[in-house]
Write an enzyme that holds these catalytic residues in place. Structure first.
Site, PDB file in Angstrom:
ATOM      1  N   ARG A 106       0.875  -1.218   0.090  1.00  0.00           N
ATOM      2  CA  ARG A 106       0.035  -0.082   0.092  1.00  0.00           C
ATOM      3  C   ARG A 106       0.894   1.311   0.123  1.00  0.00           C
ATOM      4  O   ARG A 106       1.868   1.333   0.920  1.00  0.00           O
ATOM      5  CB  ARG A 106      -0.986  -0.006   1.210  1.00  0.00           C
ATOM      6  N   CYS A 293       1.337  -9.132  10.707  1.00  0.00           N
ATOM      7  CA  CYS A 293       1.532  -9.585  12.189  1.00  0.00           C
ATOM      8  C   CYS A 293       0.876 -10.951  12.344  1.00  0.00           C
ATOM      9  O   CYS A 293       0.592 -11.402  13.667  1.00  0.00           O
ATOM     10  CB  CYS A 293       1.367  -8.562  12.910  1.00  0.00           C
ATOM     11  N   GLY A 294       0.797 -11.955  11.356  1.00  0.00           N
ATOM     12  CA  GLY A 294       0.325 -13.110  11.827  1.00  0.00           C
ATOM     13  C   GLY A 294      -1.243 -13.286  11.774  1.00  0.00           C
ATOM     14  O   GLY A 294      -1.842 -14.090  12.229  1.00  0.00           O
ATOM     15  N   ASN A 402       6.178  -8.627   1.062  1.00  0.00           N
ATOM     16  CA  ASN A 402       4.565  -8.708   0.852  1.00  0.00           C
ATOM     17  C   ASN A 402       3.931  -9.330  -0.238  1.00  0.00           C
ATOM     18  O   ASN A 402       3.064  -9.199  -0.740  1.00  0.00           O
ATOM     19  CB  ASN A 402       4.346  -7.144   0.564  1.00  0.00           C
TER      20      ASN A 402
HETATM   21  C1  SPV Z   1      -3.296  -5.424   4.709  1.00  0.00           C
HETATM   22  O1  SPV Z   1      -2.037  -4.918   4.313  1.00  0.00           O
HETATM   23  O2  SPV Z   1      -3.672  -5.203   5.749  1.00  0.00           O
HETATM   24  C2  SPV Z   1      -4.038  -6.552   3.599  1.00  0.00           C
HETATM   25  C3  SPV Z   1      -3.682  -6.374   2.390  1.00  0.00           C
HETATM   26  O3  SPV Z   1      -4.813  -7.181   4.018  1.00  0.00           O
HETATM   27  S1  SPV Z   1      -4.186  -4.892   1.741  1.00  0.00           S
HETATM   28  O4  SPV Z   1      -5.303  -5.055   0.670  1.00  0.00           O
HETATM   29  O5  SPV Z   1      -3.027  -4.247   1.119  1.00  0.00           O
HETATM   30  O6  SPV Z   1      -4.500  -3.970   2.760  1.00  0.00           O
END
Ligand code: SPV
Ligand code: MN
Length: 644
Positions: A106, A293-294, A402
């Site tokens: 992200r 974080c699991g 990631n």
């Molecule tokens: C996270 O990063 O918390 C996810 C994947 O579950 S995302 O869609 O990138 O948020």
């Protein structure tokens, strides 16, 4: 406060379609007969205007309406291979997708809430004024789909008919994004109108990868227009930046919980899973953890796995806390997923049967996906998100930390499909909060009351993880949900206190903290190695299940209730056949009082900066601190659980 439908509706301003008559005229011009016939089944005029404006703005060559049929699913899968957004792997139904090297998580610095003049947003989020976002969309999204096909899908974020389910439209020129949408969400084409009527709202998401080039990534944007419940995303493909039905709409759902249904609903960054206890009773948990974080691993430890990322919660008439999973799939981090820790998931990833999109892993010569921590010898070469890779390239990991796998939850061996489809939701009896804390909190502790439970969530900290580009250091992560909470944190705190404290909620959940990241070093040992291992989660959740039903007792401490050694020792044997020496228990559960107080002080100082933060939170901190100081005066700085 957030005002809905305030300010310029950017999508309709840029699209320029203002009436339903104009919208229908545009459909006649831009859609072929088949697609027109499909769209005729949607009658909600607001939804049709959204779609029309997206078409007028993006100017695709073609429009495809995804009805969720098997044919449509196959069409998008095929198109994705033809376009090259995905490639086939050795196992049938498995594909690989690469996001650009600059787009592996992200993009927090390029993600904005669109704000009206004077509107407050969370101190942990970025905002941009409406005029500026409007100018960006006008400049970069007009004509962005020329030469491309626009894919349009209608979904339900939750089982159709559930109180907290919210419908959403996903629009994208990316076949990978739409393929992912179909794996992760319930296509509700046939029920869309009825669902919008029931809920009284829907979300809209418009994405285009554009030319999909590295040089365009700096100008990529992820925008959340909260007032109009519409997202915009450009020049990227990573699902966290583009499949905004996930985290973009989770943000809107949080707004609903805070500003439309305060005290009645919550939208959480939580897994949902069931544990089977004595006599076969099932106890459902919902648990928050920051990205990376699991959370997925914890969710799959349950006997009745439901979801690994999001929970829509409400208080039912019978006084229970209910939750549904807005998703039906998993977009999970794949690093360190292996046979030992994640047997159910590994079966999906290594054997035929499931439809899986792997992203940003390495693909070897045999078309086999490989990732760091998969438990097999490192291959001599392959192709990853950076191109050709060999182990000699020490600066580029075999797979990005990631890297993800996308698949339907129904493929996972312990998934309870009926539970995840029930519009009545699941009665949640245990709430957990985890973070990444190497030196302070024990593996598990239970709040003494609801306000103290809310305080556990308010106090989550986490080391930065690979899920967010540009994040570093140890960050506050209240409720593990702050990247997705747009409104002020004080408002969010109120929503939490009002929900768990609501007198209508007569069956209160157990609220607990979890911490898997204590190191030897922090507890008088040596090295940064962890004091526990992944599979210990079976014991922590198992103990909470028993505690919730009064089957085990706990030791009272100023920070909450902690387990007794004998119960854990028995559970370690029963659940994972592991020795659990008293020395390990002592290391894990001793209170290092100075550390705990420092943690409280840090949290209190941070929350003091949030204007209007409820005194109820500070009262919890003050009570805990007083208890800790008294304990220290009586027993010294390090207090063993045996001495409590
Ligand atoms: C996270 O990063 O918390 C996810 C994947 O579950 S995302 O869609 O990138 O948020
Ligand atoms: Mn997540």
């Amino acid at each position: 406060m957030l005002e809905f439908k305030k300010g310029v509706d950017i999508l309709s301003a840029v699209g320029g379609v203002l009436t339903i008559g104009e919208a229908r005229q545009l459909f006649e011009q831009r859609l072929d007969r088949e697609q027109l016939a499909r769209l005729a089944k949607i009658t909600n005029e607001e939804a049709l205007l959204k779609v029309a404006n997206a078409i007028a703005m993006c100017e695709p060559d073609q429009v495809f309406i995804h009805t969720g049929s098997e044919e449509d699913k196959a069409f998008v899968r095929r198109m994705s291979l033809e376009k090259g957004e995905e490639k086939e792997l050795a196992i049938a139904g498995h594909t690989i997708h690469f996001d650009l090297p600059e787009d592996q998580g992200r993009m927090v610095d390029q993600t904005f809430y669109i704000a009206n003049e004077g509107e407050q947003v969370s101190s942990l989020a970025k905002k941009e004024l409406r005029d500026q976002s409007h100018a960006y969309v006008r400049e970069h999204m007009r004509g962005i789909m020329r030469g491309k096909t626009m894919l349009v899908g209608f979904y339900s974020r939750g089982p159709v008919g559930a109180k907290a389910s919210i419908p959403a439209i996903e629009i994208s020129s990316s076949t990978y994004v739409m393929h992912s949408a179909e794996l992760l969400y319930r296509n509700c084409f046939a029920d869309f109108d009825a669902e919008v009527a029931r809920r009284g709202e829907f979300f809209t998401n418009v994405h285009s990868e554009g030319p999909n080039r590295s040089e365009d990534v700096p100008k990529a944007r992820i925008y959340m227009d909260r007032s109009w419940q519409t997202t915009f995303s450009t020049f990227c493909t990573y699902a966290g930046n583009t499949l905004l039905m996930k985290k973009g709409n989770h943000r809107f759902a949080s707004d609903c919980a805070m500003y439309k249904h305060n005290g009645e609903e919550l939208s959480e960054h939580m897994f949902i899973t069931g544990m089977t206890g004595p006599g076969g009773r099932k106890t459902f948990f919902a648990g928050a953890a920051p990205s990376g974080c699991g959370k997925t691993t914890t969710a799959m430890v349950g006997s009745d796995f439901v979801g690994d990322d999001l929970a829509q919660m409400w208080i039912e008439e019978d006084g229970t806390l209910r939750a549904v999973n807005p998703e039906i799939g998993i977009f999970g981090i794949i690093e360190d997923v292996n046979q030992e820790g994640d047997p159910y998931l590994m079966k999906c990833l290594r054997q035929p049967g499931a439809e899986v999109i792997f992203s940003n892993v390495l693909v070897d010569d045999q078309g086999k996906p490989r990732w760091v921590g998969d438990g097999e010898p490192v291959p001599e070469k392959g192709v990853n998100y950076q191109g050709e890779w060999t182990p000699a390239m020490t600066k580029v990991p075999m797979s990005h930390p990631n890297s993800r796998c996308t698949l339907r939850a129904e493929n996972v061996g312990n998934h309870n499909q009926a539970a995840n489809a029930d519009p009545n939701g699941l009665v949640i009896e245990v709430i957990t909060y985890s973070g990444r804390d190497s030196n302070t909190m024990p593996p598990i502790w239970v709040a003494k009351n609801m306000d103290a439970g809310v305080a556990i969530g308010a106090s989550i900290v986490s080391k930065a993880t690979a899920a967010e580009i540009g994040a570093s250091g140890v960050n506050r992560q209240p409720w593990a949900n702050t990247p997705f909470v747009a409104g002020s944190l004080a408002d969010y705190l109120d929503a939490q206190l009002n929900f768990y404290g609501n007198p209508r909620m007569t069956r209160k959940p157990t609220m607990a903290g979890l911490n898997y990241f204590l190191t030897h070093e922090a507890r008088g040992g040596t090295g940064k190695g962890l004091l526990g291992e992944k599979r210990d989660v079976h014991v922590w959740l198992g103990w909470l299940e028993l505690y919730t039903h009064g089957d085990v007792e706990a030791i009272e401490t100023p920070i909450g209730m902690i387990p007794k050694y004998e119960d854990l020792k028995r559970l370690f044997t029963e659940k994972i056949n592991k020795e659990y020496p008293l020395s390990l228990y002592t290391m894990q559960f001793s209170l290092y009082i100075e550390n705990v107080i420092a943690r409280i002080d840090l949290q209190e100082a941070a929350w003091r900066k949030e204007a209007g933060a409820s005194e109820r939170l500070f009262a919890v901190y003050a009570e805990q601190k007083a208890g800790l100081l008294q304990l220290k005066a009586e027993r010294g700085e390090i207090v063993k659980p045996q001495d409590l």
